[in-house]
Design a protein around this motif. Sequence first.
Motif, PDB file in Angstrom:
ATOM      1  N   ILE A 137      36.859   4.323 -49.812  1.00  0.00           N
ATOM      2  CA  ILE A 137      38.124   4.965 -49.329  1.00  0.00           C
ATOM      3  C   ILE A 137      38.571   6.238 -50.074  1.00  0.00           C
ATOM      4  CG2 ILE A 137      40.407   4.121 -49.133  1.00  0.00           C
ATOM      5  CD1 ILE A 137      39.196   1.493 -48.624  1.00  0.00           C
ATOM      6  N   THR A 138      38.470   6.024 -51.525  1.00  0.00           N
ATOM      7  CA  THR A 138      38.771   7.087 -52.302  1.00  0.00           C
ATOM      8  C   THR A 138      37.407   7.655 -52.896  1.00  0.00           C
ATOM      9  OG1 THR A 138      41.038   6.255 -53.125  1.00  0.00           O
ATOM     10  CG2 THR A 138      39.961   7.854 -54.604  1.00  0.00           C
ATOM     11  N   PRO A 139      37.144   8.759 -52.479  1.00  0.00           N
ATOM     12  CA  PRO A 139      35.684   9.136 -53.021  1.00  0.00           C
ATOM     13  C   PRO A 139      35.524   9.112 -54.166  1.00  0.00           C
ATOM     14  CG  PRO A 139      36.728  10.968 -51.393  1.00  0.00           C
ATOM     15  CD  PRO A 139      38.057   9.858 -51.896  1.00  0.00           C
ATOM     16  N   TRP A 140      34.161   8.955 -54.751  1.00  0.00           N
ATOM     17  CA  TRP A 140      33.679   9.002 -56.241  1.00  0.00           C
ATOM     18  C   TRP A 140      34.198  10.220 -56.948  1.00  0.00           C
ATOM     19  CZ3 TRP A 140      30.921  12.222 -58.916  1.00  0.00           C
ATOM     20  CH2 TRP A 140      30.339  11.804 -60.330  1.00  0.00           C
ATOM     21  N   SER A 141      34.124  11.307 -56.105  1.00  0.00           N
ATOM     22  CA  SER A 141      34.681  12.403 -56.968  1.00  0.00           C
ATOM     23  C   SER A 141      35.822  12.811 -57.255  1.00  0.00           C
ATOM     24  CB  SER A 141      34.258  13.872 -56.099  1.00  0.00           C
ATOM     25  OG  SER A 141      34.869  13.710 -54.856  1.00  0.00           O
ATOM     26  N   GLN A 142      36.877  11.660 -56.595  1.00  0.00           N
ATOM     27  CA  GLN A 142      38.320  11.823 -56.945  1.00  0.00           C
ATOM     28  C   GLN A 142      38.566  10.472 -57.500  1.00  0.00           C
ATOM     29  OE1 GLN A 142      40.461  12.134 -53.215  1.00  0.00           O
ATOM     30  NE2 GLN A 142      39.180  13.857 -52.579  1.00  0.00           N
ATOM     31  N   GLY A 143      37.491   9.978 -58.115  1.00  0.00           N
ATOM     32  CA  GLY A 143      37.820   8.768 -59.168  1.00  0.00           C
ATOM     33  C   GLY A 143      37.521   7.294 -58.452  1.00  0.00           C
ATOM     34  N   GLY A 144      37.379   7.359 -57.401  1.00  0.00           N
ATOM     35  CA  GLY A 144      37.013   6.117 -56.456  1.00  0.00           C
ATOM     36  C   GLY A 144      35.875   5.264 -56.846  1.00  0.00           C
ATOM     37  N   ARG A 145      35.819   3.827 -56.946  1.00  0.00           N
ATOM     38  CA  ARG A 145      34.808   3.272 -57.712  1.00  0.00           C
ATOM     39  C   ARG A 145      34.005   2.661 -56.601  1.00  0.00           C
ATOM     40  NH1 ARG A 145      33.979   5.666 -61.427  1.00  0.00           N
ATOM     41  NH2 ARG A 145      32.929   3.894 -62.408  1.00  0.00           N
ATOM     42  N   THR A 146      32.628   2.120 -57.147  1.00  0.00           N
ATOM     43  CA  THR A 146      32.041   1.363 -55.941  1.00  0.00           C
ATOM     44  C   THR A 146      32.435   0.066 -56.109  1.00  0.00           C
ATOM     45  OG1 THR A 146      30.328   3.284 -56.095  1.00  0.00           O
ATOM     46  CG2 THR A 146      29.894   1.319 -55.115  1.00  0.00           C
ATOM     47  N   ILE A 147      33.549  -0.639 -55.646  1.00  0.00           N
ATOM     48  CA  ILE A 147      33.750  -2.046 -55.795  1.00  0.00           C
ATOM     49  C   ILE A 147      34.499  -2.272 -54.339  1.00  0.00           C
ATOM     50  CG2 ILE A 147      34.387  -1.870 -58.006  1.00  0.00           C
ATOM     51  CD1 ILE A 147      37.488  -1.152 -57.557  1.00  0.00           C
ATOM     52  N   ASP A 148      34.750  -3.678 -54.042  1.00  0.00           N
ATOM     53  CA  ASP A 148      35.247  -4.179 -52.933  1.00  0.00           C
ATOM     54  C   ASP A 148      36.335  -3.508 -52.342  1.00  0.00           C
ATOM     55  OD1 ASP A 148      36.729  -6.361 -51.444  1.00  0.00           O
ATOM     56  OD2 ASP A 148      34.693  -7.026 -51.264  1.00  0.00           O
ATOM     57  N   SER A 149      37.384  -3.312 -53.271  1.00  0.00           N
ATOM     58  CA  SER A 149      38.799  -2.908 -52.790  1.00  0.00           C
ATOM     59  C   SER A 149      38.690  -1.360 -52.564  1.00  0.00           C
ATOM     60  CB  SER A 149      39.658  -3.035 -54.061  1.00  0.00           C
ATOM     61  OG  SER A 149      39.372  -2.360 -55.274  1.00  0.00           O
ATOM     62  N   ASN A 150      37.554  -0.739 -52.876  1.00  0.00           N
ATOM     63  CA  ASN A 150      37.637   0.600 -52.523  1.00  0.00           C
ATOM     64  C   ASN A 150      36.262   0.870 -51.372  1.00  0.00           C
ATOM     65  OD1 ASN A 150      38.250   3.554 -52.780  1.00  0.00           O
ATOM     66  ND2 ASN A 150      36.330   3.800 -53.799  1.00  0.00           N
ATOM     67  N   CYS A 151      35.994   0.021 -50.736  1.00  0.00           N
ATOM     68  CA  CYS A 151      35.127  -0.117 -49.652  1.00  0.00           C
ATOM     69  C   CYS A 151      35.866  -0.381 -48.193  1.00  0.00           C
ATOM     70  CB  CYS A 151      34.050  -1.176 -49.805  1.00  0.00           C
ATOM     71  SG  CYS A 151      32.913  -1.230 -48.646  1.00  0.00           S
ATOM     72  N   GLN A 152      35.395   0.432 -47.342  1.00  0.00           N
ATOM     73  CA  GLN A 152      35.862   0.317 -45.923  1.00  0.00           C
ATOM     74  C   GLN A 152      34.421   0.491 -45.108  1.00  0.00           C
ATOM     75  OE1 GLN A 152      38.563   3.200 -44.517  1.00  0.00           O
ATOM     76  NE2 GLN A 152      37.312   5.077 -45.093  1.00  0.00           N
ATOM     77  N   MET A 153      34.395  -0.305 -43.761  1.00  0.00           N
ATOM     78  CA  MET A 153      33.218  -0.270 -43.084  1.00  0.00           C
ATOM     79  C   MET A 153      33.839   0.769 -41.761  1.00  0.00           C
ATOM     80  SD  MET A 153      30.921  -2.024 -44.402  1.00  0.00           S
ATOM     81  CE  MET A 153      29.774  -2.090 -43.090  1.00  0.00           C
ATOM     82  N   LEU A 154      32.989   1.879 -41.463  1.00  0.00           N
ATOM     83  CA  LEU A 154      33.084   2.738 -40.590  1.00  0.00           C
ATOM     84  C   LEU A 154      32.012   2.785 -39.622  1.00  0.00           C
ATOM     85  CD1 LEU A 154      34.442   5.863 -42.470  1.00  0.00           C
ATOM     86  CD2 LEU A 154      35.812   4.144 -41.526  1.00  0.00           C
TER      87      LEU A 154
END
Length: 366
Positions: A338-355
């Motif tokens: 949801i928040t890109p890794w390059s902008q500080g987003g983590r690879t965690i459940d709360s930052n994941c969305q299915m597209l």
Amino acid sequence: MQIHLKEITVRELVDNFQNSEEEGVYGYGGKLNIRPKYQREFVYKKEQQQAVIETISKNYPLNVMYWVLNPDGTYELLDGQQRTLSICSFYMGEFMVSCFQNTLQGYNNLSPEDQNAFLSYKLMVYVCENGTDKEKLDWFRVINIAGEVLTEQEIRNAVYSGSWVTAAKKKFSKTGCVAYKLGKDYMSGSPIRQDYLETVISWISEGKIEEYMASHQLDANADELWDYFTEVIAWVKTVFPKYRKEMKGLPWGVLYNTYKDGTYDAEALEEEVKKLMADSDVTKKGGIYTYVFDHKEKHLSIRAFDDNTKRSVYERQNGICNQCYNHFEIEEMEADHITPWSQGGRTIDSNCQMLCKDCNRRKSGR
């Protein structure tokens, strides 16, 4: 190019054998140069040497060897050095085997009958003459060598032999050579298997190794290659003064060729490297040293969402794509930050969305 099959005996091969640091290694009545200047170091282990002699003792066939005929009627050994030296070394009494009479014996301890059988053993040799460099290179590539397969660079060294290869090998291809001493922390592979030499030629020629070797074949020295290598290592140490084990084996010459003319703040780069090293989402730590120049995430192999997270988020969304709001099966969808890794987003459940795949790829392309 002409190739013909020649049959010789061990007796003929070991005739007038000499192994001298000054004079070189010769056999076959002094007419065969067993270790031409382009040849690699002797790499057979004791067990491999003994296996060669055991093969002969049982009268089993050894793989064919490959010689080249010189205009003056002498020969150079192109492939088969390890087997040839094993045979000659045994004949000279340098090691023992237990395959004759089942007791540990050197050549001089063999019975006259066993000595004669050893010396009478027949070796098959393919002799090449009148070949172009390209023909020889193509020929080498299809040779099936038992035991110690020639590397691509060892083949090139044979084809483009001359003063330049001799000088280059002295610096890049010997055990404990100067290139190893200078660059062992930054290079991978083995000098004696030509990995250092091949890598540096690839860097300086931008991948055109054979063209570079052909154009420099008759050069009296390899100073250009050595100077280039020292410049690459010096540049790396200046830009990245703090050494980490992840720096070993990276394409430093490629980075040097691309970025050597830039101005870089070593302290700022170190801070960025340190931060990325500590980031658990970065799974390819070696890629950090390329990423800090071009900031392309492909170098880092950012950690992907695991299957459990994908399933959990898919069920939470009821199979609805968060972009187009259509329903899809899970196999038709992809996990997205949801928040890109390059902008500080983590690879965690709360930052994941299915597209859905189309929406995810459109998003990635923006």
